[in-house]
Design an enzyme around this catalytic site. Structure first.
Site, PDB file in Angstrom:
ATOM      1  N   ASP A 134      -4.729  -0.978  13.203  1.00 43.68           N
ATOM      2  CA  ASP A 134      -4.377   0.426  13.441  1.00 43.68           C
ATOM      3  C   ASP A 134      -5.598   1.340  13.343  1.00 43.68           C
ATOM      4  O   ASP A 134      -6.523   1.076  12.580  1.00 43.68           O
ATOM      5  CB  ASP A 134      -3.315   0.847  12.408  1.00 43.68           C
ATOM      6  CG  ASP A 134      -2.600   2.126  12.814  1.00 43.68           C
ATOM      7  OD1 ASP A 134      -2.637   2.484  14.009  1.00 43.68           O
ATOM      8  OD2 ASP A 134      -2.001   2.765  11.934  1.00 43.68           O
ATOM      9  N   GLY A 164      -6.793   5.247  17.983  1.00 47.41           N
ATOM     10  CA  GLY A 164      -6.699   6.616  18.491  1.00 47.41           C
ATOM     11  C   GLY A 164      -7.525   7.579  17.652  1.00 47.41           C
ATOM     12  O   GLY A 164      -8.244   8.432  18.190  1.00 47.41           O
ATOM     13  N   ARG A 165      -7.445   7.436  16.326  1.00 46.32           N
ATOM     14  CA  ARG A 165      -8.225   8.323  15.448  1.00 46.32           C
ATOM     15  C   ARG A 165      -9.720   8.075  15.597  1.00 46.32           C
ATOM     16  O   ARG A 165     -10.525   8.989  15.517  1.00 46.32           O
ATOM     17  CB  ARG A 165      -7.773   8.153  13.990  1.00 46.32           C
ATOM     18  CG  ARG A 165      -6.510   8.953  13.666  1.00 46.32           C
ATOM     19  CD  ARG A 165      -5.842   8.478  12.416  1.00 46.32           C
ATOM     20  NE  ARG A 165      -5.078   7.259  12.673  1.00 46.32           N
ATOM     21  CZ  ARG A 165      -4.470   6.545  11.739  1.00 46.32           C
ATOM     22  NH1 ARG A 165      -4.571   6.916  10.477  1.00 46.32           N
ATOM     23  NH2 ARG A 165      -3.786   5.479  12.060  1.00 46.32           N
ATOM     24  N   HIS A 178      -9.159   1.974  22.187  1.00 41.96           N
ATOM     25  CA  HIS A 178      -8.498   0.679  22.342  1.00 41.96           C
ATOM     26  C   HIS A 178      -9.503  -0.396  22.788  1.00 41.96           C
ATOM     27  O   HIS A 178      -9.432  -1.544  22.355  1.00 41.96           O
ATOM     28  CB  HIS A 178      -7.340   0.775  23.335  1.00 41.96           C
ATOM     29  CG  HIS A 178      -6.220   1.665  22.873  1.00 41.96           C
ATOM     30  ND1 HIS A 178      -5.672   1.569  21.603  1.00 41.96           N
ATOM     31  CD2 HIS A 178      -5.548   2.675  23.477  1.00 41.96           C
ATOM     32  CE1 HIS A 178      -4.708   2.473  21.469  1.00 41.96           C
ATOM     33  NE2 HIS A 178      -4.624   3.169  22.587  1.00 41.96           N
ATOM     34  N   GLU A 206       7.970  -0.468  19.489  1.00 38.69           N
ATOM     35  CA  GLU A 206       8.081   1.003  19.513  1.00 38.69           C
ATOM     36  C   GLU A 206       6.915   1.658  20.272  1.00 38.69           C
ATOM     37  O   GLU A 206       6.988   2.831  20.627  1.00 38.69           O
ATOM     38  CB  GLU A 206       8.130   1.564  18.085  1.00 38.69           C
ATOM     39  CG  GLU A 206       9.433   1.281  17.351  1.00 38.69           C
ATOM     40  CD  GLU A 206       9.571  -0.169  16.899  1.00 38.69           C
ATOM     41  OE1 GLU A 206       8.556  -0.783  16.523  1.00 38.69           O
ATOM     42  OE2 GLU A 206      10.696  -0.701  16.960  1.00 38.69           O
ATOM     43  N   LEU A 250      -8.077 -22.946  14.761  1.00 44.68           N
ATOM     44  CA  LEU A 250      -7.492 -21.672  14.329  1.00 44.68           C
ATOM     45  C   LEU A 250      -6.343 -21.315  15.264  1.00 44.68           C
ATOM     46  O   LEU A 250      -6.489 -21.379  16.487  1.00 44.68           O
ATOM     47  CB  LEU A 250      -8.569 -20.561  14.377  1.00 44.68           C
ATOM     48  CG  LEU A 250      -8.107 -19.119  14.187  1.00 44.68           C
ATOM     49  CD1 LEU A 250      -7.514 -18.900  12.792  1.00 44.68           C
ATOM     50  CD2 LEU A 250      -9.279 -18.143  14.406  1.00 44.68           C
ATOM     51  N   ARG A 290       2.217   1.393   5.537  1.00 42.38           N
ATOM     52  CA  ARG A 290       3.556   0.975   5.979  1.00 42.38           C
ATOM     53  C   ARG A 290       3.402  -0.240   6.891  1.00 42.38           C
ATOM     54  O   ARG A 290       2.319  -0.529   7.398  1.00 42.38           O
ATOM     55  CB  ARG A 290       4.284   2.112   6.693  1.00 42.38           C
ATOM     56  CG  ARG A 290       3.560   2.675   7.884  1.00 42.38           C
ATOM     57  CD  ARG A 290       4.383   3.749   8.621  1.00 42.38           C
ATOM     58  NE  ARG A 290       3.572   4.422   9.627  1.00 42.38           N
ATOM     59  CZ  ARG A 290       2.910   5.556   9.421  1.00 42.38           C
ATOM     60  NH1 ARG A 290       2.974   6.177   8.259  1.00 42.38           N
ATOM     61  NH2 ARG A 290       2.174   6.105  10.388  1.00 42.38           N
ATOM     62  N   SER A 340       5.456  -0.749   9.673  1.00 45.40           N
ATOM     63  CA  SER A 340       5.772  -0.409  11.069  1.00 45.40           C
ATOM     64  C   SER A 340       6.422  -1.580  11.826  1.00 45.40           C
ATOM     65  O   SER A 340       6.053  -1.882  12.961  1.00 45.40           O
ATOM     66  CB  SER A 340       4.521   0.088  11.803  1.00 45.40           C
ATOM     67  OG  SER A 340       3.980   1.219  11.166  1.00 45.40           O
TER      68      SER A 340
HETATM   69  C1  IPE Z   1       1.564  -0.312  14.395  1.00 46.99           C
HETATM   70  O1  IPE Z   1       0.794   0.826  14.597  1.00 46.99           O
HETATM   71  C2  IPE Z   1       1.521  -1.157  15.633  1.00 46.99           C
HETATM   72  C3  IPE Z   1       0.232  -1.754  15.957  1.00 46.99           C
HETATM   73  C4  IPE Z   1      -0.860  -1.706  15.247  1.00 46.99           C
HETATM   74  C5  IPE Z   1       0.195  -2.503  17.181  1.00 46.99           C
HETATM   75  P1  IPE Z   1       1.436   2.223  15.074  1.00 46.99           P
HETATM   76  O2  IPE Z   1       0.311   3.165  15.168  1.00 46.99           O
HETATM   77  O3  IPE Z   1       2.267   2.013  16.263  1.00 46.99           O
HETATM   78  O4  IPE Z   1       2.396   2.579  13.845  1.00 46.99           O
HETATM   79  P2  IPE Z   1       2.963   3.965  13.333  1.00 46.99           P
HETATM   80  O5  IPE Z   1       3.576   4.650  14.511  1.00 46.99           O
HETATM   81  O6  IPE Z   1       1.807   4.750  12.789  1.00 46.99           O
HETATM   82  O7  IPE Z   1       3.938   3.605  12.265  1.00 46.99           O
HETATM   83  C1  IPE Z   2      -3.622   0.883  17.116  1.00 45.71           C
HETATM   84  O1  IPE Z   2      -4.215   2.120  17.199  1.00 45.71           O
HETATM   85  C2  IPE Z   2      -3.296   0.312  18.467  1.00 45.71           C
HETATM   86  C3  IPE Z   2      -1.867   0.348  18.786  1.00 45.71           C
HETATM   87  C4  IPE Z   2      -0.915   0.782  18.021  1.00 45.71           C
HETATM   88  C5  IPE Z   2      -1.474  -0.148  20.085  1.00 45.71           C
HETATM   89  P1  IPE Z   2      -3.397   3.468  17.437  1.00 45.71           P
HETATM   90  O2  IPE Z   2      -3.373   3.737  18.897  1.00 45.71           O
HETATM   91  O3  IPE Z   2      -2.086   3.435  16.760  1.00 45.71           O
HETATM   92  O4  IPE Z   2      -4.367   4.505  16.724  1.00 45.71           O
HETATM   93  P2  IPE Z   2      -3.963   5.728  15.797  1.00 45.71           P
HETATM   94  O5  IPE Z   2      -3.041   5.194  14.735  1.00 45.71           O
HETATM   95  O6  IPE Z   2      -3.283   6.735  16.675  1.00 45.71           O
HETATM   96  O7  IPE Z   2      -5.256   6.207  15.234  1.00 45.71           O
HETATM   97 MG    MG Z   3      -1.461   3.953  14.904  1.00 46.62          MG
END
Ligand code: IPE
Ligand code: IPE
Ligand code: MG
Length: 249
Positions: free
Chosen positions: A27, A30-31, A44, A74, A138, A201, A203
């Protein structure tokens, strides 16, 4: 010697075995992108590079199973252009990484509802699984369109079908029966689940399988993750006292 290939030394000088199965909720892409003022797609892409590093490090550390949460059931709720970028990147990764995976002795499997993807992506998944079938160093599971609740519901539906067909006695259904109908049938439960980015969490990740997993939350954003972070998580895992409900003393 690279950071990843150094043995994990404890205070007593012994080298405890690596956790057999590590799950990672990757995770923070995006940030990471937002902090740099670049499009999320670049986050990504950088996340895919981190995945490459971690697969390499996990193999060197003697981890046998790695389950990577790449796209949740989701995540379809995200804007269409982000879903398109993500699925495009995943498809590219499956196509172009297979050679490297074979070289590293990696067997790749996809868990989740692959029927949610188009036929091209489904074919790519099947190709990657078939090409790596014989590898044993692996095991890497990539969780795609994966949700723990959906997985359990699918298993329950399969069991109900078997019961209606008279193939199974409902009274005989126990935990092991249900586990055999999950996407992870035959795989060990994760010893350690890591989530990056500071969120605490699950998720919807491996809800059945995580019953006794050690959970480790690391603040680092996934694109910045490297072998050193994985080693830190494993070192913390070794400091935990796993009791499984029993008593150790
Ligand atoms: C969980 O991350 C799913 C993946 C890392 C693929 P999300 O970014 O979708 O989760 P939430 O929305 O913060 O709970
Ligand atoms: C994880 O990064 C990748 C996926 C959930 C597909 P995010 O895209 O959730 O990045 P944040 O949580 O918004 O920073
Ligand atoms: Mg995320």
């Amino acid at each position: 010697m690279s950071a990843a290939s150094q043995p994990i030394l404890q205070a007593g000088g012994t080298t405890p075995p690596a956790p057999v199965h590590v799950g990672i909720i990757m995770d923070g892409n995006g940030r990471w992108a937002a902090a740099r003022g670049v499009p999320r797609a670049l986050g990504h892409k950088a996340g895919a590079e981190a995945t490459r590093r971690v697969v390499e490090a996990a193999g060197q550390m003697g981890i046998s199973w790695l389950t990577l949460f790449a796209f949740s059931s989701e995540n379809w709720r995200r804007p269409a252009d982000e879903v398109r970028d993500l699925t495009g990147l995943l498809r590219h990764y499956l196509r172009h990484e297979v050679g490297q995976l074979v070289e590293k002795g990696v067997r790749l499997r996809v868990i989740g509802d692959r029927s949610a993807f188009g036929p091209g992506m489904q074919a790519e998944i099947e190709r990657a699984e078939a090409a790596t079938l014989g590898n044993t160093r692996l095991n890497v599971n990539v969780a795609l369109s994966y949700g723990g609740r959906a997985e359990i519901a699918r298993a329950a539906a399969a069991l109900a079908r078997h019961a209606v067909a008279g193939e199974i006695d409902p009274a005989s259904i126990d935990e092991a029966t249900l586990a055999r109908h999950l996407d992870t049938a035959g795989m060990p439960d994760p010893d350690l689940i890591i989530r990056t980015s500071g969120e605490s969490r699950l998720s919807n990740f491996l809800l059945w399988q995580c019953a006794y997993s050690e959970l480790i939350f690391q603040p680092v954003l996934w694109p910045d993750y490297d072998a050193g972070h994985l080693r830190e998580a494993v070192a913390e895992f070794h400091r935990r006292d796993r009791r499984f409900g029993a008593r150790t003393g």
